[in-house]
Design a protein around this motif. Structure first.
Motif, PDB file in Angstrom:
ATOM      1  N   ALA A 134       0.840  -1.107  -0.120  1.00  0.00           N
ATOM      2  CA  ALA A 134       0.036   0.119   0.002  1.00  0.00           C
ATOM      3  C   ALA A 134       0.829   1.262  -0.020  1.00  0.00           C
ATOM      4  O   ALA A 134       2.040   1.191   0.295  1.00  0.00           O
ATOM      5  CB  ALA A 134      -1.043   0.038   1.188  1.00  0.00           C
ATOM      6  N   ASP A 135       0.152   2.385  -0.465  1.00  0.00           N
ATOM      7  CA  ASP A 135       0.859   3.636  -0.424  1.00  0.00           C
ATOM      8  C   ASP A 135       0.852   4.374   0.723  1.00  0.00           C
ATOM      9  O   ASP A 135      -0.450   4.676   1.027  1.00  0.00           O
ATOM     10  CB  ASP A 135       0.805   4.401  -1.844  1.00  0.00           C
ATOM     11  CG  ASP A 135       1.792   5.691  -1.900  1.00  0.00           C
ATOM     12  OD1 ASP A 135       1.786   6.338  -0.932  1.00  0.00           O
ATOM     13  OD2 ASP A 135       2.041   5.774  -2.920  1.00  0.00           O
ATOM     14  N   ALA A 136       1.637   4.742   1.787  1.00  0.00           N
ATOM     15  CA  ALA A 136       1.460   5.231   2.998  1.00  0.00           C
ATOM     16  C   ALA A 136       0.943   6.758   2.825  1.00  0.00           C
ATOM     17  O   ALA A 136       0.111   7.304   3.857  1.00  0.00           O
ATOM     18  CB  ALA A 136       2.417   4.839   4.082  1.00  0.00           C
ATOM     19  N   ASP A 137       1.310   7.351   1.745  1.00  0.00           N
ATOM     20  CA  ASP A 137       1.021   8.723   1.641  1.00  0.00           C
ATOM     21  C   ASP A 137      -0.292   9.022   0.733  1.00  0.00           C
ATOM     22  O   ASP A 137      -0.767  10.022   0.792  1.00  0.00           O
ATOM     23  CB  ASP A 137       2.291   9.397   0.633  1.00  0.00           C
ATOM     24  CG  ASP A 137       3.514   9.393   1.589  1.00  0.00           C
ATOM     25  OD1 ASP A 137       3.470   9.389   2.974  1.00  0.00           O
ATOM     26  OD2 ASP A 137       4.600   9.127   1.250  1.00  0.00           O
ATOM     27  N   ASN A 138      -0.569   7.998   0.089  1.00  0.00           N
ATOM     28  CA  ASN A 138      -1.943   8.146  -0.773  1.00  0.00           C
ATOM     29  C   ASN A 138      -2.742   6.924  -0.691  1.00  0.00           C
ATOM     30  O   ASN A 138      -2.574   5.685  -1.402  1.00  0.00           O
ATOM     31  CB  ASN A 138      -1.509   8.413  -2.202  1.00  0.00           C
ATOM     32  CG  ASN A 138      -2.668   8.857  -2.932  1.00  0.00           C
ATOM     33  OD1 ASN A 138      -3.831   8.591  -2.824  1.00  0.00           O
ATOM     34  ND2 ASN A 138      -2.276   9.565  -4.160  1.00  0.00           N
ATOM     35  N   ALA A 139      -3.732   6.803  -0.219  1.00  0.00           N
ATOM     36  CA  ALA A 139      -4.733   5.616   0.117  1.00  0.00           C
ATOM     37  C   ALA A 139      -5.268   5.035  -1.051  1.00  0.00           C
ATOM     38  O   ALA A 139      -5.554   3.823  -1.251  1.00  0.00           O
ATOM     39  CB  ALA A 139      -5.958   5.891   1.142  1.00  0.00           C
ATOM     40  N   ASP A 140      -5.229   5.828  -2.270  1.00  0.00           N
ATOM     41  CA  ASP A 140      -5.883   5.635  -3.599  1.00  0.00           C
ATOM     42  C   ASP A 140      -4.654   4.694  -4.436  1.00  0.00           C
ATOM     43  O   ASP A 140      -5.189   4.429  -5.542  1.00  0.00           O
ATOM     44  CB  ASP A 140      -6.135   6.773  -4.538  1.00  0.00           C
ATOM     45  CG  ASP A 140      -7.559   7.200  -3.791  1.00  0.00           C
ATOM     46  OD1 ASP A 140      -8.321   6.620  -3.335  1.00  0.00           O
ATOM     47  OD2 ASP A 140      -7.772   8.375  -4.062  1.00  0.00           O
ATOM     48  N   LEU A 141      -3.506   4.821  -3.740  1.00  0.00           N
ATOM     49  CA  LEU A 141      -2.594   4.021  -4.504  1.00  0.00           C
ATOM     50  C   LEU A 141      -2.160   2.833  -4.040  1.00  0.00           C
ATOM     51  O   LEU A 141      -1.884   2.825  -2.755  1.00  0.00           O
ATOM     52  CB  LEU A 141      -1.194   4.792  -4.886  1.00  0.00           C
ATOM     53  CG  LEU A 141      -1.385   6.185  -5.658  1.00  0.00           C
ATOM     54  CD1 LEU A 141      -0.215   7.195  -5.865  1.00  0.00           C
ATOM     55  CD2 LEU A 141      -1.983   6.049  -7.049  1.00  0.00           C
ATOM     56  N   ALA A 142      -1.793   1.854  -4.799  1.00  0.00           N
ATOM     57  CA  ALA A 142      -1.079   0.283  -4.286  1.00  0.00           C
ATOM     58  C   ALA A 142       0.084  -0.150  -5.291  1.00  0.00           C
ATOM     59  O   ALA A 142      -0.155   0.355  -6.394  1.00  0.00           O
ATOM     60  CB  ALA A 142      -2.055  -0.322  -4.052  1.00  0.00           C
ATOM     61  N   VAL A 143       0.723  -1.202  -4.777  1.00  0.00           N
ATOM     62  CA  VAL A 143       1.436  -1.937  -5.625  1.00  0.00           C
ATOM     63  C   VAL A 143       0.954  -3.285  -5.826  1.00  0.00           C
ATOM     64  O   VAL A 143       0.553  -3.770  -4.997  1.00  0.00           O
ATOM     65  CB  VAL A 143       2.902  -1.933  -5.139  1.00  0.00           C
ATOM     66  CG1 VAL A 143       3.879  -2.806  -6.363  1.00  0.00           C
ATOM     67  CG2 VAL A 143       3.565  -0.560  -5.059  1.00  0.00           C
ATOM     68  N   VAL A 144       0.753  -3.538  -7.387  1.00  0.00           N
ATOM     69  CA  VAL A 144       0.471  -5.128  -7.370  1.00  0.00           C
ATOM     70  C   VAL A 144       1.304  -5.693  -8.477  1.00  0.00           C
ATOM     71  O   VAL A 144       2.480  -5.085  -8.816  1.00  0.00           O
ATOM     72  CB  VAL A 144      -0.576  -5.037  -8.526  1.00  0.00           C
ATOM     73  CG1 VAL A 144      -2.012  -4.397  -7.702  1.00  0.00           C
ATOM     74  CG2 VAL A 144      -0.676  -4.531  -9.738  1.00  0.00           C
ATOM     75  N   ASP A 145       1.641  -7.208  -8.066  1.00  0.00           N
ATOM     76  CA  ASP A 145       2.476  -8.004  -8.943  1.00  0.00           C
ATOM     77  C   ASP A 145       1.429  -8.550 -10.039  1.00  0.00           C
ATOM     78  O   ASP A 145       0.669  -9.249  -9.658  1.00  0.00           O
ATOM     79  CB  ASP A 145       3.029  -9.024  -8.134  1.00  0.00           C
ATOM     80  CG  ASP A 145       3.920  -9.896  -8.362  1.00  0.00           C
ATOM     81  OD1 ASP A 145       3.457 -10.484  -9.366  1.00  0.00           O
ATOM     82  OD2 ASP A 145       5.163  -9.862  -8.060  1.00  0.00           O
TER      83      ASP A 145
END
Length: 90
Positions: free
Chosen positions: A12-23
């Protein structure tokens, strides 16, 4: 051709709840998960990704079935993976 491809949430992106990393098939990419804000997403969940956005939360079984199908498409799937590799964040 643009495909919706299953990706597993890995960060998850700690600075932006709308962003995440997927594999996605070994390629890590930052995506927007804002459309699924009501889904209570967590690390390990699977989402269907299209043009950088998570469109829906799916089960691991559904993700595997879609990946198996996409692999059978050959060049179209390979093209999508190549495009993802160009934006790999690792």
């Amino acid at each position: 051709m643009c495909l919706g491809i299953p990706g597993e949430l890995v960060a998850a992106d700690a600075d932006n709840a709308d962003l995440a990393v997927v594999d996605v098939a070994g390629v890590r990419r930052r995506i927007n998960v804002g459309l699924l804000a009501d889904e209570d997403l967590k690390i390990g969940d699977w989402v269907l990704v299209h043009v950088g956005f998570a469109l829906s939360k799916i089960s691991e079984e559904e993700a595997q079935a879609v990946l198996d199908y996409l692999e059978g498409l050959g060049p179209a799937y390979d093209d999508e993976l190549d495009a993802l590799r160009q934006s790999d964040i690792t």
